[in-house]
Design an enzyme around this catalytic site. Structure first.
Site, PDB file in Angstrom:
ATOM      1  N   UNK A  17       0.812  -1.224   0.000  1.00  0.00           N
ATOM      2  CA  UNK A  17       0.000   0.000   0.000  1.00  0.00           C
ATOM      3  C   UNK A  17       0.842   1.269   0.000  1.00  0.00           C
ATOM      4  O   UNK A  17       0.300   2.363  -0.167  1.00  0.00           O
ATOM      5  CB  UNK A  17      -0.944   0.004   1.201  1.00  0.00           C
ATOM      6  N   LYS A  20       0.461   3.537  -3.125  1.00  0.00           N
ATOM      7  CA  LYS A  20      -0.744   4.329  -3.407  1.00  0.00           C
ATOM      8  C   LYS A  20      -0.382   5.763  -3.771  1.00  0.00           C
ATOM      9  O   LYS A  20       0.611   6.314  -3.292  1.00  0.00           O
ATOM     10  CB  LYS A  20      -1.670   4.338  -2.184  1.00  0.00           C
ATOM     11  CG  LYS A  20      -2.310   2.998  -1.881  1.00  0.00           C
ATOM     12  CD  LYS A  20      -3.197   3.054  -0.662  1.00  0.00           C
ATOM     13  CE  LYS A  20      -4.569   3.595  -0.990  1.00  0.00           C
ATOM     14  NZ  LYS A  20      -5.547   3.344   0.085  1.00  0.00           N
ATOM     15  N   ASN A  45     -16.244  10.997   1.143  1.00  0.00           N
ATOM     16  CA  ASN A  45     -15.500  10.773   2.388  1.00  0.00           C
ATOM     17  C   ASN A  45     -14.576   9.562   2.324  1.00  0.00           C
ATOM     18  O   ASN A  45     -14.180   9.034   3.356  1.00  0.00           O
ATOM     19  CB  ASN A  45     -16.470  10.614   3.567  1.00  0.00           C
ATOM     20  CG  ASN A  45     -15.818  10.980   4.873  1.00  0.00           C
ATOM     21  OD1 ASN A  45     -15.311  12.081   5.032  1.00  0.00           O
ATOM     22  ND2 ASN A  45     -15.802  10.049   5.815  1.00  0.00           N
ATOM     23  N   GLU A  47     -15.003   6.424   1.678  1.00  0.00           N
ATOM     24  CA  GLU A  47     -15.472   5.230   2.377  1.00  0.00           C
ATOM     25  C   GLU A  47     -14.655   4.015   1.942  1.00  0.00           C
ATOM     26  O   GLU A  47     -14.097   3.971   0.850  1.00  0.00           O
ATOM     27  CB  GLU A  47     -16.953   4.980   2.078  1.00  0.00           C
ATOM     28  CG  GLU A  47     -17.905   5.780   2.932  1.00  0.00           C
ATOM     29  CD  GLU A  47     -18.009   5.283   4.370  1.00  0.00           C
ATOM     30  OE1 GLU A  47     -17.219   4.400   4.763  1.00  0.00           O
ATOM     31  OE2 GLU A  47     -18.867   5.797   5.103  1.00  0.00           O
ATOM     32  N   ASP A  65      -9.283  -3.605  -4.562  1.00  0.00           N
ATOM     33  CA  ASP A  65      -7.979  -3.213  -4.019  1.00  0.00           C
ATOM     34  C   ASP A  65      -6.909  -4.126  -4.593  1.00  0.00           C
ATOM     35  O   ASP A  65      -7.076  -5.345  -4.597  1.00  0.00           O
ATOM     36  CB  ASP A  65      -7.986  -3.321  -2.487  1.00  0.00           C
ATOM     37  CG  ASP A  65      -7.030  -2.334  -1.832  1.00  0.00           C
ATOM     38  OD1 ASP A  65      -5.919  -2.162  -2.367  1.00  0.00           O
ATOM     39  OD2 ASP A  65      -7.380  -1.758  -0.799  1.00  0.00           O
ATOM     40  N   GLY A 136     -11.717 -13.902 -12.529  1.00  0.00           N
ATOM     41  CA  GLY A 136     -10.751 -12.811 -12.472  1.00  0.00           C
ATOM     42  C   GLY A 136     -10.301 -12.381 -13.848  1.00  0.00           C
ATOM     43  O   GLY A 136     -10.855 -12.797 -14.870  1.00  0.00           O
ATOM     44  N   ASP A 224     -10.556   0.929   8.291  1.00  0.00           N
ATOM     45  CA  ASP A 224      -9.335   0.159   8.492  1.00  0.00           C
ATOM     46  C   ASP A 224      -8.139   1.036   8.150  1.00  0.00           C
ATOM     47  O   ASP A 224      -8.257   2.049   7.468  1.00  0.00           O
ATOM     48  CB  ASP A 224      -9.336  -1.156   7.703  1.00  0.00           C
ATOM     49  CG  ASP A 224      -9.432  -0.972   6.203  1.00  0.00           C
ATOM     50  OD1 ASP A 224      -9.714   0.154   5.740  1.00  0.00           O
ATOM     51  OD2 ASP A 224      -9.222  -1.954   5.476  1.00  0.00           O
TER      52      ASP A 224
END
EC number: 2.7.9.3
Length: 340
Positions: A17, A20, A45, A47, A65, A136, A224
């Protein structure tokens, strides 16, 4: 599955991460997104997932993700990436139904067995929360990346938003911080085996059980901790009526994280996160970079009444979840986030 050093992190610029984009930059380009009454979650916001009402009793929860390798073992990378993606649904208080694999595969540096092990790791984690991988899509890529598109379900009136904390609530964090620091040490080939094992266990742990426990205590908000770091995700949990008082000494860190931090093994994403949060904390300095460390498959932030918080904490600890009360929700202050 035994950990194998398959050099996955060697061929990517940034790990997990920490890759990002800056949160500040994203806010400036996402204001065109449209709203509809059926979309129950707040676009503005950040979410953790979208909540879209299908009927009076059913809403779909959807998230996507994907990350670059944060460890060098394909199986473990797949499991961590899956846990990271699934967490967004758990943070909404929802149940996972199924998931689709998203793969960018570096055929120049990896053979097909890497892909097989990666998918096996992800599949095991999806099955752990009683869901299925149903397909996928793969492309060739100059850097390996992997993640999931996850679909869940929740009653329209029972999903948990991220910015609805109530004054007087306690904030519980369910995992120690430090994966960004430790993964940077791994990429620099300076992470010892003990600290690697601790990091793997932390990132491969699903937030499924923590979410199920939290829901029994009617949390007012949940999120999270991932790529924007603890302070960045607390910022996203703010609303116009509240501030957060952080109890810095209560925050747990993975063993070794502070030592590697003091050696200067700090991901670039931590500095981006620091810039993003500075406007809320004027006296924020580089000593607080640990609180900006980008997490991969980090813990839940659970906003819960003070009355219920200790019982919730005990239930989490009974399940060997390393949870701590790390903040309190207070009336709006001059600074939105106060570090004490």
């Amino acid at each position: 599955m035994q950990y194998k050093n398959q050099n996955l992190t060697h061929f990517v610029k940034a790990a997990g991460u920490a890759a990002k984009l800056s949160p500040g930059g994203l806010k400036t380009i996402l204001n065109f997104m449209q709203k509809t009454p059926a979309l129950l979650s707040d676009i503005g916001n950040n979410e953790d997932a979208s909540v879209y009402q299908i009927s009076r009793d059913l809403a779909l929860v959807q998230t996507l993700d994907f990350i670059t390798p944060i460890v060098d073992s394909a199986y473990h990378f797949g499991a961590i990436a899956a846990a990271n993606a699934l967490s967004d649904v758990f943070a909404m208080g929802a149940e996972v139904i199924n998931a689709l694999n998203i793969v960018g595969f570096d055929t120049c540096n990896h053979d097909v067995n890497i892909l097989k092990e990666l998918l096996e790791g992800a599949n095991d984690k999806v099955q752990e929360c009683n869901a299925l991988v149903v397909g996928g899509h793969t492309i060739e890529s100059t850097e390996l990346f992997f993640g999931l598109s996850v679909t869940g379900k929740v009653h329209p009136s029972k999903f948990i938003a991220n910015n609805t904390s109530k004054i007087g609530d306690c904030i519980i964090l369910t995992k120690p911080l430090g994966t960004g620091i430790l993964s940077t040490a791994l990429k620099a080939q300076m992470l010892n085996q003990k600290h690697l094992d601790i990091m793997l266990k932390n990132m491969m742990e699903l937030n499924y059980k923590a979410s199920q426990i939290a829901l029994k205590f009617h949390p007012s908000a949940m999120s999270d901790v991932t790529g924007f770091g603890l302070l960045g995700h607390l910022k996203e949990m703010l609303n116009k009526n509240i501030s957060f008082e952080i109890f810095q000494n209560e925050i747990l860190f993975l063993e070794g994280a502070k030592e590697y931090f003091n050696m200067g093994l700090i991901p670039a994403g931590a500095y981006k996160n620091l810039e993003f949060i500075k406007e809320l904390i004027p006296d924020l300095n580089e000593e607080k970079l640990l609180l900006c460390d980008p997490q991969t498959s980090g813990g839940l932030l659970i906003s819960i009444s003070e009355k219920e918080s200790l019982e919730c904490l005990k239930k989490l600890e009974d399940e060997n979840i390393q949870a701590k009360i790390i903040a309190k929700v207070v009336n709006k202050q001059e600074n939105d986030i106060i570090i004490s």
